[in-house]
Design a protein around this motif. Structure first.
Motif, PDB file in Angstrom:
ATOM      1  N   TYR A 416       0.730  -1.403  -0.106  1.00  0.00           N
ATOM      2  CA  TYR A 416      -0.027  -0.124   0.342  1.00  0.00           C
ATOM      3  C   TYR A 416       1.353   0.888  -0.371  1.00  0.00           C
ATOM      4  O   TYR A 416       0.772   2.131  -0.206  1.00  0.00           O
ATOM      5  CB  TYR A 416      -0.830   0.229   1.192  1.00  0.00           C
ATOM      6  N   GLU A 417       1.634   1.360   0.616  1.00  0.00           N
ATOM      7  CA  GLU A 417       2.796   2.198   0.784  1.00  0.00           C
ATOM      8  C   GLU A 417       3.441   2.691  -0.572  1.00  0.00           C
ATOM      9  O   GLU A 417       3.729   4.241  -1.113  1.00  0.00           O
ATOM     10  CB  GLU A 417       4.126   2.371   1.351  1.00  0.00           C
ATOM     11  N   ASP A 420      -0.008   6.021  -4.655  1.00  0.00           N
ATOM     12  CA  ASP A 420       0.177   7.771  -4.903  1.00  0.00           C
ATOM     13  C   ASP A 420      -0.730   7.632  -3.451  1.00  0.00           C
ATOM     14  O   ASP A 420      -1.616   7.230  -3.787  1.00  0.00           O
ATOM     15  CB  ASP A 420      -0.440   8.017  -6.304  1.00  0.00           C
ATOM     16  N   PRO A 421       0.005   8.280  -2.714  1.00  0.00           N
ATOM     17  CA  PRO A 421      -0.983   9.297  -1.629  1.00  0.00           C
ATOM     18  C   PRO A 421      -2.048  10.055  -1.697  1.00  0.00           C
ATOM     19  O   PRO A 421      -2.806   9.395  -0.926  1.00  0.00           O
ATOM     20  CB  PRO A 421       0.092   9.750  -0.982  1.00  0.00           C
ATOM     21  N   ARG A 422      -1.670  10.838  -2.713  1.00  0.00           N
ATOM     22  CA  ARG A 422      -2.795  11.917  -3.629  1.00  0.00           C
ATOM     23  C   ARG A 422      -3.993  10.894  -3.181  1.00  0.00           C
ATOM     24  O   ARG A 422      -4.960  11.210  -3.067  1.00  0.00           O
ATOM     25  CB  ARG A 422      -2.510  12.582  -4.433  1.00  0.00           C
ATOM     26  N   ASP A 424      -5.369   8.070  -2.052  1.00  0.00           N
ATOM     27  CA  ASP A 424      -4.858   7.126  -0.501  1.00  0.00           C
ATOM     28  C   ASP A 424      -5.849   6.098  -0.476  1.00  0.00           C
ATOM     29  O   ASP A 424      -6.934   4.974   0.025  1.00  0.00           O
ATOM     30  CB  ASP A 424      -6.521   8.094  -0.045  1.00  0.00           C
ATOM     31  N   LYS A 426      -6.247   1.711   0.382  1.00  0.00           N
ATOM     32  CA  LYS A 426      -5.536   1.452   1.616  1.00  0.00           C
ATOM     33  C   LYS A 426      -7.199  -0.023   2.315  1.00  0.00           C
ATOM     34  O   LYS A 426      -7.880   0.502   1.292  1.00  0.00           O
ATOM     35  CB  LYS A 426      -5.674   2.417   3.163  1.00  0.00           C
TER      36      LYS A 426
END
Length: 843
Positions: A416-417, A420-422, A424, A426
């Motif tokens: 998951y890391e 792309d954090p944008r 989200d 998860k």
């Protein structure tokens, strides 16, 4: 009565109001010219609308316009559909018009050829070609040849014989200046024409050609959205503009798109100025934003299917199946939806469409639009590993006017890391998951670092495997993504349900989720898209933390007709009927029948969780099995004892698997082995062992085997090339010689060793040969090459009558068997006598 588009209907109404035309009894009357024609002819619709435009938009006097004018010396006689004259005497043609009902490539070629011929013979200055709702204007005063006609194309006709305007299409302009809505068929035709232009007859890879077309379509949509009211659109060809000028403007437009959407297209337009020019000519007159959402979505899907059916076929799920799965899972307004293998984003788009239809029924127009916008921009998410297909997904989403920025180009199985954090992305986040994951790709532990983190990457001993199929790991990732109580629909190859080695996978699913339904799709479901895999759809609801699962009903369906056949041609679609039955099942599962057969191609079953074991394949729960199960339950309710096969046996085990070199010819030094050919089928699966037809295996290798047969062992044929032959031969070891001479059986048999204290061996033999045993054998078949295993067969249900009744049945059978042997001996003697007589005659 008349099949008119909205635009045609509006213009005809305008013509009637202005007393230019009258429509009556299937005919249209041109009132100024005093002529009438058949108005049921679609080509007449085109001519009528063009005539009204010439008068109302271009300001030509109706008394200077005439129809069906045949030029002198024209052979064959092909009259011009409309001629506009410069003078009241109709002696000086100014515009010749050629009309066709549709805008197919063939119609365009014929229309240009006929129109130019008439224009040249009539010495007209202008040629207007109208095919369906598309038109092309040519300045032909210099008499160009057909081959060079396109060099003389202009943006628009002059108004009232005056100067030609530079541009034609204006945002917020008059009805004649604004871009028009188009139809499914016309848009399908335009997309194909554009692709053919870019493809250049095979000079480009079809997928590369699509990439370039997508860039131009993005520019077109951007132009429609952001051109200010009162300004001319930039995505058009102006009068006297050359390819360089048009291409320069389109490339500047595309640069703006890149700045606004940097993740969608990182590369510049690669095609030549001439190709850009031709594509703009095809698309300039229609609005991709105004056109009906379903029409442009379906046109885009059709186009994708044609372009990517081969190399990229695996990335596209047929519309019929997507629509069915979305309606089955029924996403709601506030729910988050994800597809971790989104391909061209079909599941996401149909989820939006589902919300759109739902909202339009339950809310007013403004509220409905707000709900749809919110859902499409904030609630749908996709992951796609192939960057080209990811771009197609984004393009498809843009075509549908939604939030394409939620598409992530990545491997959905990644940690998951690494997303792309944008976005989200998860675990335990999404309410709904719909997907058709990639099948058949083997993921290796040595290649993918994330492999070892998956529970399904371990074997039964808990050790990491060397590799696993992609669809298996996808099952785990999908269950991980949805939140407790979340729902998912996933298409899987039947091997994930039926193969012996995937029993652990089924057990994993059952430990994590409640099975809502299993839908068996036909073998041909994905053949038109390049895959031969037999598939089913699995619908699940993830268990909540500490949720305890009791017994519950599961909906199953077998469907063969899904809207298209193996060649992709239209066919009956029974998937809506499956949805109807699902609704009935949900309303009252207790009253839903165990088996409901509409036809051999469409049937349904209700299976209790307690009956599943670890078998999720629908075919195992067909009518024959469910009927037997129902009978057994009825008998149990009437007081009969029902036990499992494991309850009434000492052991169930397979025979041996000797290699070719293990066989010997010397009976004295070999151990007898019963092969399938050693068992003679008397009738209805009942077999008799022919002790004269035994083979022999090495005593040195098998002398200490633990699988020697005992008297009363029952042999069940357990391996076959076809499901029909499983259990085809059932035989009982009734020869006491096995007690004195050790004998083995081939592994194509399962050896069932009855416990005489629990059941009469001959009764059990007859029971397994009967339809009660045979239909259950079919239920336990696994694998694409049919086989039944001891760990399944132990669960077979056995009706156990009182001991005296069993003995009576066994005694009657033994009497019958004795008569069979007697007849067999008499038959043998007759054969020997006949042979003796023939030999006597010959000597």
């Amino acid at each position: 009565m008349y099949d008119l588009t909205d635009r045609q209907r509006g213009l005809i109404a305008m013509g009637i109001k202005e007393k230019l035309v009258k429509v009556e009894d299937g005919r249209i009357y041109y009132l100024i010219q005093k002529k009438s024609y058949d108005f049921t002819d679609p080509e007449e619709h085109v001519r009528a609308v063009t005539y009204i435009e010439l008068v109302m938009k271009y300001k030509y006097p109706p008394h200077r316009i005439d129809f069906e004018i045949t030029p002198p010396r024209r052979e064959p006689k092909l009259p011009a559909d409309i001629v506009v004259y410069k003078d009241d005497y109709k002696e000086k043609p100014f515009i010749v018009v050629e009309c066709k009902a549709t805008s197919s490539k063939a119609d365009w070629e014929v229309a240009k050829r006929e129109g130019l011929g008439n224009a040249n013979l009539l010495l007209s200055e202008w040629l207007l070609v109208v095919c369906g709702e598309e038109e092309a204007v040519y300045y032909v005063k210099d008499r160009p040849s057909l081959a060079k006609l396109e060099e003389f194309r202009r943006a628009e006709l002059p108004i009232a014989y005056g100067n030609v305007p530079r541009y034609k299409y204006k945002k917020g302009g008059e009805v004649f200046e604004e871009l028009r809505k188009t139809t499914l068929n016309e848009l399908d035709n335009k997309f194909s024409r554009c692709h053919d232009i870019i493809w250049e007859g095979g000079k480009r890879d079809p997928a590369e050609a699509f990439d370039e077309m997508s860039k131009l379509m993005f520019a077109k949509i951007y132009d429609e959205k952001f051109t200010k009211v009162g300004e001319y659109y930039r995505f058009q060809v102006g009068t006297n503009e050359d390819a360089f000028t048009v291409a320069k403007r389109i490339k500047e437009l595309y640069k703006e798109v890149q700045e606004k959407e940097p993740e969608v297209f990182k590369e510049d337009i690669k095609v030549s100025n001439e190709i850009i020019y031709e594509v703009v000519k095809v698309l300039q007159d229609v609005s991709l934003t105004k056109t009906d959402l379903d029409a442009k979505g379906r046109a885009f899907e059709r186009f994708l299917g044609k372009v990517f059916r081969g190399e990229f076929g695996q990335f596209f799920t047929p519309r019929e199946i997507v629509d069915f799965m979305v309606k089955f899972i029924d996403p709601d307004y506030t729910e988050l939806v994800i597809d971790p293998a989104c391909g061209s984003s079909g599941f996401l788009l149909y989820s939006i469409k589902h919300i759109m239809e739902k909202a339009s029924k339950e809310y007013n127009e403004d509220t409905s639009k707000e709900i749809v916008w919110e859902f499409s921009h904030r609630n749908v998410f996709g992951i796609e590993i192939n960057d080209r297909i990811a771009r197609i997904a984004m393009m498809d989403m843009v075509i549908h006017e939604d939030g394409h920025t939620n598409i992530e180009c990545n491997d959905a199985l990644e940690d998951y890391e690494n997303f792309d954090p944008r976005k989200d992305i998860k675990p335990n986040k999404y309410h709904v998951l719909l997907t058709n994951p990639p099948f058949g790709a083997r993921i290796k532990a040595s290649v993918k670092p994330y492999f070892k983190k998956y529970e399904l990457a371990k074997n039964e001993k808990g050790k990491i495997k060397n590799s696993e199929m992609s669809e298996i790991l996808f099952i785990e990732r999908c269950l991980d993504l949805i939140k407790p109580g979340g729902r998912m629909g996933i298409i899987l190859p039947d091997s994930a349900f039926t193969n012996k080695r995937y029993i652990g996978v089924v057990n994993f699913i059952l430990s994590k989720a409640r099975v809502l339904a299993v839908i068996s799709l036909p073998q041909h479901a994905f053949i038109p898209f390049g895959s031969m895999a037999k598939t089913s759809i699995l619908f699940l609801k993830k268990l909540k933390d500490d949720e305890k699962v009791g017994d519950y009903p599961i909906f199953m369906a077998h469907v063969e007709k899904i809207g298209y056949d193996a060649t992709g041609r239209p066919d009956r679609n029974d998937l809506p009927k499956v949805l109807e039955e699902w609704e009935k099942f949900k309303q009252d599962p207790a009253k839903y029948p165990l088996n409901k057969e509409i036809s051999p191609e469409l049937w349904f079953a209700k299976v209790m969780f307690s009956q599943l074991g670890n078998k999720l394949d629908v075919e195992a729960y067909g009518r024959e099995y469910m009927e037997i199960l129902e009978r057994i339950m009825e008998l149990e309710a009437k007081g009969f004892t029902v036990l499992t096969l494991e309850d009434v046996t000492k052991a169930i085990f397979p025979g041996i698997s000797p290699s070719k070199d293990d066989y010997v010819t010397d009976e004295r030094n070999g151990i007898p082995i019963i092969k399938t050919g050693s068992v003679i089928k008397v009738r209805d699966r009942i077999g008799i062992i022919d002790w004269q037809k035994l083979s022999y295996v090495s005593r040195d290798k098998y002398g200490k085997s633990k699988k020697f047969l005992q008297k009363y062992d029952i042999l069940v044929q357990s391996v076959a090339h076809s499901k029909d032959y499983i259990g085809d031969k059932v035989a009982i070891v009734d020869n006491a010689l096995v007690d004195t001479r050790p004998t083995l059986a081939l592994s194509k048999f399962l050896i069932v060793r009855p416990n005489p204290k629990k059941v009469n061996p001959y009764y059990l033999f007859l029971y397994l040969s009967s339809e009660y045993g045979q239909r259950q054998f079919k239920h336990y078949i696994r694998g694409m090459t049919a086989e039944i295993y001891e760990f399944d067969l132990k669960n077979l249900l056995v009706i156990v009558p009182p001991k005296d009744e069993q003995d009576r049945i066994a005694e009657n059978f033994l009497k019958t068997l004795a008569e069979i042997f007697k007849l067999k001996d008499e038959l043998r003697l007759c054969k020997e006598k006949l042979t003796h007589e023939f030999n006597k005659i010959l000597s």
